[in-house]
Write a protein that holds these residues in place. Sequence first.
Motif, PDB file in Angstrom:
ATOM      1  N   GLU A 238       0.827  -1.203   0.000  1.00  0.00           N
ATOM      2  CA  GLU A 238       0.000   0.000   0.000  1.00  0.00           C
ATOM      3  C   GLU A 238       0.866   1.260   0.000  1.00  0.00           C
ATOM      4  OE1 GLU A 238      -2.538  -0.271   3.353  1.00  0.00           O
ATOM      5  OE2 GLU A 238      -3.950  -1.684   2.419  1.00  0.00           O
ATOM      6  N   ASN A 239       1.947   1.241   0.752  1.00  0.00           N
ATOM      7  CA  ASN A 239       2.848   2.400   0.770  1.00  0.00           C
ATOM      8  C   ASN A 239       3.485   2.640  -0.596  1.00  0.00           C
ATOM      9  OD1 ASN A 239       2.309   2.773   3.486  1.00  0.00           O
ATOM     10  ND2 ASN A 239       4.120   1.663   4.172  1.00  0.00           N
ATOM     11  N   LEU A 240       3.795   1.558  -1.315  1.00  0.00           N
ATOM     12  CA  LEU A 240       4.356   1.709  -2.659  1.00  0.00           C
ATOM     13  C   LEU A 240       3.377   2.437  -3.568  1.00  0.00           C
ATOM     14  CD1 LEU A 240       6.525   1.067  -4.799  1.00  0.00           C
ATOM     15  CD2 LEU A 240       5.367  -1.118  -5.174  1.00  0.00           C
ATOM     16  N   GLY A 241       2.109   2.035  -3.538  1.00  0.00           N
ATOM     17  CA  GLY A 241       1.120   2.710  -4.366  1.00  0.00           C
ATOM     18  C   GLY A 241       0.895   4.155  -3.973  1.00  0.00           C
ATOM     19  N   LYS A 242       0.910   4.439  -2.668  1.00  0.00           N
ATOM     20  CA  LYS A 242       0.698   5.816  -2.211  1.00  0.00           C
ATOM     21  C   LYS A 242       1.885   6.709  -2.555  1.00  0.00           C
ATOM     22  CE  LYS A 242      -2.300   4.560   1.687  1.00  0.00           C
ATOM     23  NZ  LYS A 242      -2.441   4.545   3.164  1.00  0.00           N
ATOM     24  N   ARG A 243       3.108   6.193  -2.434  1.00  0.00           N
ATOM     25  CA  ARG A 243       4.285   7.023  -2.712  1.00  0.00           C
ATOM     26  C   ARG A 243       4.381   7.403  -4.183  1.00  0.00           C
ATOM     27  NH1 ARG A 243       7.088   3.224   0.522  1.00  0.00           N
ATOM     28  NH2 ARG A 243       7.936   2.337  -1.411  1.00  0.00           N
ATOM     29  N   ILE A 244       3.996   6.497  -5.071  1.00  0.00           N
ATOM     30  CA  ILE A 244       4.115   6.786  -6.501  1.00  0.00           C
ATOM     31  C   ILE A 244       2.877   7.516  -7.011  1.00  0.00           C
ATOM     32  CG2 ILE A 244       4.367   5.753  -8.779  1.00  0.00           C
ATOM     33  CD1 ILE A 244       6.028   3.573  -7.531  1.00  0.00           C
ATOM     34  N   GLY A 245       1.702   7.061  -6.613  1.00  0.00           N
ATOM     35  CA  GLY A 245       0.485   7.766  -6.981  1.00  0.00           C
ATOM     36  C   GLY A 245      -0.042   7.478  -8.368  1.00  0.00           C
ATOM     37  N   LEU A 246       0.500   6.497  -9.072  1.00  0.00           N
ATOM     38  CA  LEU A 246       0.007   6.134 -10.397  1.00  0.00           C
ATOM     39  C   LEU A 246      -1.040   5.038 -10.279  1.00  0.00           C
ATOM     40  CD1 LEU A 246       3.343   6.083 -12.434  1.00  0.00           C
ATOM     41  CD2 LEU A 246       1.531   7.795 -12.549  1.00  0.00           C
ATOM     42  N   ALA A 247      -2.035   5.092 -11.152  1.00  0.00           N
ATOM     43  CA  ALA A 247      -3.113   4.107 -11.107  1.00  0.00           C
ATOM     44  C   ALA A 247      -2.585   2.705 -11.391  1.00  0.00           C
ATOM     45  CB  ALA A 247      -4.197   4.483 -12.113  1.00  0.00           C
TER      46      ALA A 247
END
Length: 323
Positions: A238-247
Amino acid sequence: MMEFIDLVMRPQFVITFLAAISAFATVLTIALPIMSNDRINQRMKVMATERDRMRAQRIADLATDPQGNTLRKTPKGYMQQVVDRLNLRKHFDSEEVRAHLKMAGLRGQAPLVTYMFFRIAMPIILFAAALVYLLFIGTFSYPPIVKFGIALSIGFVGFYAPNVFVHNMVVKRQQAIKQAFPDALDMLLICVQSGMSVEAAFGKVSKEVMSSSLELAEEFSLTTAELSYLPERRQAFENLGKRIGLAGVKAVATSLIQAERYGTPVSQALRVMAKENRNIRMSEAEQKAAALPPKLTVPMILFFLPVLFVVILGPAAITIWFS
């Protein structure tokens, strides 16, 4: 002028000039890989420091005193003093701001303090600079009250300048990650299918993608560190998705979380997501290609057609004029 042409045409000058170009190209060829390696080593050193900081933060969260004060120290300096005296954290510090800074690659307390400081300092700096320019440097015939209003408007724009700066960093970083992410997914799939664990696969791929995207290498390195010490692997994804912010990255993180939760093969999820990300990149390229004809209409009218008319009608006009 003739002496300069004679000097340039001399064989000794030509040989010396070519030798200088060759020496410069040789030095540049040797220096560029060294500088690139230094940049990579510096970025990886930053990531190692960030990994140590995250571990220290985890330990500090566990070692709180009865009053709830952690052992983590905040940055010191002039900016920190201004932020503390004006109590800027109350107005600007939020989870949304922290997440936006992380998406821009700015981690830790120092970038946050710098951001809050310039939210207050930039309006004053731009207002003073604009006022000095309008009153003493520029030759404008506006009344002083109008000049003051213009300077005030420029200072108001400066209040949002840090947001624009961070937003541009986020967009640039996301574009770099988006270009390298499908290839990184393919490498992750290969590593997982070869028998590697997810942690080892992320660590291996982070080293392989350094040459194409340092930003993605940083994020994968942080994910490897989080997978090694966070109590739940779901939180690392989840942190990986939040840090990058790409769909696309968020979809991959969700797939990995579901694979961990329900016990489905990780390789299957990575294969599907790699195909989807490649299709997304191909569709974006097709959209850009489809948008080119309308964009080229005005340049063709302004630059291509006049030259074409001159080339076609020029000889006939010359013939008629001198006939």
